[in-house]
Design a protein around this motif. Sequence first.
Motif, PDB file in Angstrom:
ATOM      1  N   GLY A  65       0.789  -1.219   0.000  1.00 28.09           N
ATOM      2  CA  GLY A  65       0.000   0.000   0.000  1.00 28.09           C
ATOM      3  C   GLY A  65       0.819   1.266   0.000  1.00 28.09           C
ATOM      4  O   GLY A  65       0.279   2.363   0.062  1.00 28.09           O
ATOM      5  N   GLY A  66       2.142   1.138  -0.085  1.00 27.86           N
ATOM      6  CA  GLY A  66       3.003   2.317  -0.033  1.00 27.86           C
ATOM      7  C   GLY A  66       3.365   2.840  -1.409  1.00 27.86           C
ATOM      8  O   GLY A  66       2.819   2.415  -2.422  1.00 27.86           O
ATOM      9  N   GLN A  67       4.309   3.746  -1.412  1.00 23.52           N
ATOM     10  CA  GLN A  67       4.797   4.347  -2.643  1.00 23.52           C
ATOM     11  C   GLN A  67       5.982   3.540  -3.156  1.00 23.52           C
ATOM     12  O   GLN A  67       6.977   3.377  -2.449  1.00 23.52           O
ATOM     13  CB  GLN A  67       5.231   5.794  -2.379  1.00 23.52           C
ATOM     14  N   ALA A  68       5.882   3.027  -4.379  1.00 22.48           N
ATOM     15  CA  ALA A  68       6.979   2.286  -5.004  1.00 22.48           C
ATOM     16  C   ALA A  68       7.461   3.056  -6.226  1.00 22.48           C
ATOM     17  O   ALA A  68       6.667   3.429  -7.085  1.00 22.48           O
ATOM     18  CB  ALA A  68       6.531   0.887  -5.415  1.00 22.48           C
ATOM     19  N   VAL A  69       8.768   3.285  -6.284  1.00 24.02           N
ATOM     20  CA  VAL A  69       9.380   4.029  -7.388  1.00 24.02           C
ATOM     21  C   VAL A  69      10.375   3.107  -8.081  1.00 24.02           C
ATOM     22  O   VAL A  69      11.318   2.631  -7.441  1.00 24.02           O
ATOM     23  CB  VAL A  69      10.110   5.295  -6.860  1.00 24.02           C
ATOM     24  N   VAL A  70      10.150   2.835  -9.357  1.00 21.39           N
ATOM     25  CA  VAL A  70      11.084   2.018 -10.133  1.00 21.39           C
ATOM     26  C   VAL A  70      12.158   2.933 -10.701  1.00 21.39           C
ATOM     27  O   VAL A  70      11.851   3.959 -11.308  1.00 21.39           O
ATOM     28  CB  VAL A  70      10.359   1.258 -11.267  1.00 21.39           C
ATOM     29  N   GLN A  71      13.419   2.550 -10.479  1.00 22.37           N
ATOM     30  CA  GLN A  71      14.549   3.319 -10.995  1.00 22.37           C
ATOM     31  C   GLN A  71      15.492   2.384 -11.739  1.00 22.37           C
ATOM     32  O   GLN A  71      15.850   1.327 -11.219  1.00 22.37           O
ATOM     33  CB  GLN A  71      15.286   4.022  -9.850  1.00 22.37           C
ATOM     34  N   VAL A  72      15.873   2.795 -12.939  1.00 21.71           N
ATOM     35  CA  VAL A  72      16.752   1.990 -13.784  1.00 21.71           C
ATOM     36  C   VAL A  72      18.016   2.800 -14.050  1.00 21.71           C
ATOM     37  O   VAL A  72      17.939   3.971 -14.411  1.00 21.71           O
ATOM     38  CB  VAL A  72      16.050   1.631 -15.111  1.00 21.71           C
ATOM     39  N   TYR A  73      19.163   2.156 -13.850  1.00 23.49           N
ATOM     40  CA  TYR A  73      20.447   2.836 -14.001  1.00 23.49           C
ATOM     41  C   TYR A  73      21.367   2.083 -14.938  1.00 23.49           C
ATOM     42  O   TYR A  73      21.285   0.860 -15.043  1.00 23.49           O
ATOM     43  CB  TYR A  73      21.156   2.948 -12.641  1.00 23.49           C
ATOM     44  N   SER A  74      22.271   2.811 -15.560  1.00 23.78           N
ATOM     45  CA  SER A  74      23.356   2.212 -16.316  1.00 23.78           C
ATOM     46  C   SER A  74      24.524   2.057 -15.350  1.00 23.78           C
ATOM     47  O   SER A  74      24.973   3.029 -14.762  1.00 23.78           O
ATOM     48  CB  SER A  74      23.744   3.123 -17.485  1.00 23.78           C
ATOM     49  N   GLY A  75      24.971   0.836 -15.165  1.00 25.78           N
ATOM     50  CA  GLY A  75      26.058   0.556 -14.232  1.00 25.78           C
ATOM     51  C   GLY A  75      25.894  -0.841 -13.685  1.00 25.78           C
ATOM     52  O   GLY A  75      24.944  -1.537 -14.017  1.00 25.78           O
ATOM     53  N   THR A  76      26.817  -1.248 -12.821  1.00 27.34           N
ATOM     54  CA  THR A  76      26.691  -2.580 -12.224  1.00 27.34           C
ATOM     55  C   THR A  76      25.741  -2.508 -11.026  1.00 27.34           C
ATOM     56  O   THR A  76      25.593  -1.445 -10.405  1.00 27.34           O
ATOM     57  CB  THR A  76      28.045  -3.124 -11.744  1.00 27.34           C
ATOM     58  N   ALA A  77      25.122  -3.630 -10.719  1.00 26.13           N
ATOM     59  CA  ALA A  77      24.202  -3.681  -9.575  1.00 26.13           C
ATOM     60  C   ALA A  77      24.936  -3.289  -8.295  1.00 26.13           C
ATOM     61  O   ALA A  77      24.400  -2.533  -7.472  1.00 26.13           O
ATOM     62  CB  ALA A  77      23.613  -5.080  -9.446  1.00 26.13           C
ATOM     63  N   THR A  78      26.154  -3.748  -8.136  1.00 22.59           N
ATOM     64  CA  THR A  78      26.912  -3.443  -6.925  1.00 22.59           C
ATOM     65  C   THR A  78      27.146  -1.951  -6.775  1.00 22.59           C
ATOM     66  O   THR A  78      26.871  -1.368  -5.723  1.00 22.59           O
ATOM     67  CB  THR A  78      28.263  -4.197  -6.930  1.00 22.59           C
ATOM     68  N   GLU A  79      27.644  -1.288  -7.815  1.00 26.28           N
ATOM     69  CA  GLU A  79      27.933   0.140  -7.688  1.00 26.28           C
ATOM     70  C   GLU A  79      26.665   0.963  -7.492  1.00 26.28           C
ATOM     71  O   GLU A  79      26.659   1.916  -6.716  1.00 26.28           O
ATOM     72  CB  GLU A  79      28.780   0.661  -8.854  1.00 26.28           C
ATOM     73  N   VAL A  80      25.576   0.575  -8.145  1.00 29.93           N
ATOM     74  CA  VAL A  80      24.315   1.309  -7.985  1.00 29.93           C
ATOM     75  C   VAL A  80      23.777   1.151  -6.568  1.00 29.93           C
ATOM     76  O   VAL A  80      23.410   2.128  -5.907  1.00 29.93           O
ATOM     77  CB  VAL A  80      23.282   0.851  -9.038  1.00 29.93           C
ATOM     78  N   LEU A  81      23.737  -0.081  -6.067  1.00 32.88           N
ATOM     79  CA  LEU A  81      23.194  -0.314  -4.722  1.00 32.88           C
ATOM     80  C   LEU A  81      24.074   0.327  -3.646  1.00 32.88           C
ATOM     81  O   LEU A  81      23.560   0.887  -2.673  1.00 32.88           O
ATOM     82  CB  LEU A  81      23.026  -1.806  -4.467  1.00 32.88           C
ATOM     83  N   LEU A  82      25.389   0.260  -3.806  1.00 31.81           N
ATOM     84  CA  LEU A  82      26.270   0.899  -2.821  1.00 31.81           C
ATOM     85  C   LEU A  82      26.085   2.415  -2.834  1.00 31.81           C
ATOM     86  O   LEU A  82      26.063   3.051  -1.776  1.00 31.81           O
ATOM     87  CB  LEU A  82      27.728   0.534  -3.066  1.00 31.81           C
ATOM     88  N   GLY A  83      25.936   2.996  -4.004  1.00 36.54           N
ATOM     89  CA  GLY A  83      25.681   4.434  -4.087  1.00 36.54           C
ATOM     90  C   GLY A  83      24.374   4.813  -3.410  1.00 36.54           C
ATOM     91  O   GLY A  83      24.302   5.794  -2.672  1.00 36.54           O
ATOM     92  N   MET A  84      23.352   4.013  -3.614  1.00 32.34           N
ATOM     93  CA  MET A  84      22.057   4.303  -2.999  1.00 32.34           C
ATOM     94  C   MET A  84      22.096   4.083  -1.487  1.00 32.34           C
ATOM     95  O   MET A  84      21.372   4.735  -0.746  1.00 32.34           O
ATOM     96  CB  MET A  84      20.964   3.476  -3.658  1.00 32.34           C
ATOM     97  N   SER A  85      22.963   3.194  -1.034  1.00 31.62           N
ATOM     98  CA  SER A  85      23.051   2.926   0.407  1.00 31.62           C
ATOM     99  C   SER A  85      23.507   4.165   1.172  1.00 31.62           C
ATOM    100  O   SER A  85      23.241   4.288   2.368  1.00 31.62           O
ATOM    101  CB  SER A  85      24.001   1.759   0.689  1.00 31.62           C
ATOM    102  N   GLU A  86      24.163   5.076   0.499  1.00 30.72           N
ATOM    103  CA  GLU A  86      24.635   6.308   1.146  1.00 30.72           C
ATOM    104  C   GLU A  86      23.505   7.299   1.400  1.00 30.72           C
ATOM    105  O   GLU A  86      23.659   8.226   2.191  1.00 30.72           O
ATOM    106  CB  GLU A  86      25.719   6.952   0.287  1.00 30.72           C
ATOM    107  N   ARG A  87      22.365   7.112   0.731  1.00 33.30           N
ATOM    108  CA  ARG A  87      21.269   8.078   0.829  1.00 33.30           C
ATOM    109  C   ARG A  87      19.987   7.514   1.415  1.00 33.30           C
ATOM    110  O   ARG A  87      19.011   8.248   1.548  1.00 33.30           O
ATOM    111  CB  ARG A  87      20.958   8.626  -0.564  1.00 33.30           C
ATOM    112  N   HIS A  88      19.958   6.211   1.705  1.00 35.46           N
ATOM    113  CA  HIS A  88      18.701   5.597   2.134  1.00 35.46           C
ATOM    114  C   HIS A  88      18.839   4.848   3.453  1.00 35.46           C
ATOM    115  O   HIS A  88      19.936   4.671   3.967  1.00 35.46           O
ATOM    116  CB  HIS A  88      18.156   4.712   1.014  1.00 35.46           C
ATOM    117  N   GLU A  89      17.707   4.401   3.969  1.00 35.31           N
ATOM    118  CA  GLU A  89      17.646   3.770   5.294  1.00 35.31           C
ATOM    119  C   GLU A  89      18.066   2.303   5.299  1.00 35.31           C
ATOM    120  O   GLU A  89      18.606   1.822   6.279  1.00 35.31           O
ATOM    121  CB  GLU A  89      16.207   3.859   5.845  1.00 35.31           C
ATOM    122  N   MET A  90      17.776   1.587   4.210  1.00 33.51           N
ATOM    123  CA  MET A  90      18.042   0.153   4.163  1.00 33.51           C
ATOM    124  C   MET A  90      18.132  -0.300   2.714  1.00 33.51           C
ATOM    125  O   MET A  90      17.445   0.241   1.853  1.00 33.51           O
ATOM    126  CB  MET A  90      16.913  -0.613   4.861  1.00 33.51           C
TER     127      MET A  90
END
Length: 150
Positions: free
Chosen positions: A89-114
């Motif tokens: 029931g929440g807000q889901a945002v799909v985001q697609v990036y050019s890059g490796t899964a590891t680098e994208v997820l690590l970058g996002m880990s710096e700005r998010h809760e989990m």
Amino acid sequence: MADAEPKGVVVGVDGSEPARRALDWAMTEAELRGLPLYVVTAQPATPGYAVLAPGPHYQEDLERVLAELRIRTETTVAEVNSARERPFGGQAVVQVYSGTATEVLLGMSERHEMVVVGSRGSGGFSRLLLGSVSTAVVHHAACPVLVVRS
């Protein structure tokens, strides 16, 4: 990504069964925490292709691949959500990036809760091991990481 984007729960999705389970868990975590859910997928760049088809051809092909990836990811979100006992029931945002899964997820880990990722075990002793993406994220993320096992 804009700096004004609200902090949330990030889940890496690649269409695999472990990623689908991770998405289901991430939906629950986002709801429990009252946070937006960022469903992230990545397409590694192909530098060899950029040399063979330089300039606008490479950019057009990359944009087409990312658009197709977005559609597949949105479909996965809809399928997982419809299979849940109680739809997300929440807000889901799909985001697609050019890059490796590891680098994208690590970058996002710096700005998010989990960050939520699936485990990639595949039988025998390897069931005890995490996949390369989940291992890297667990060891290097700037926020808590939830690894969803089968």
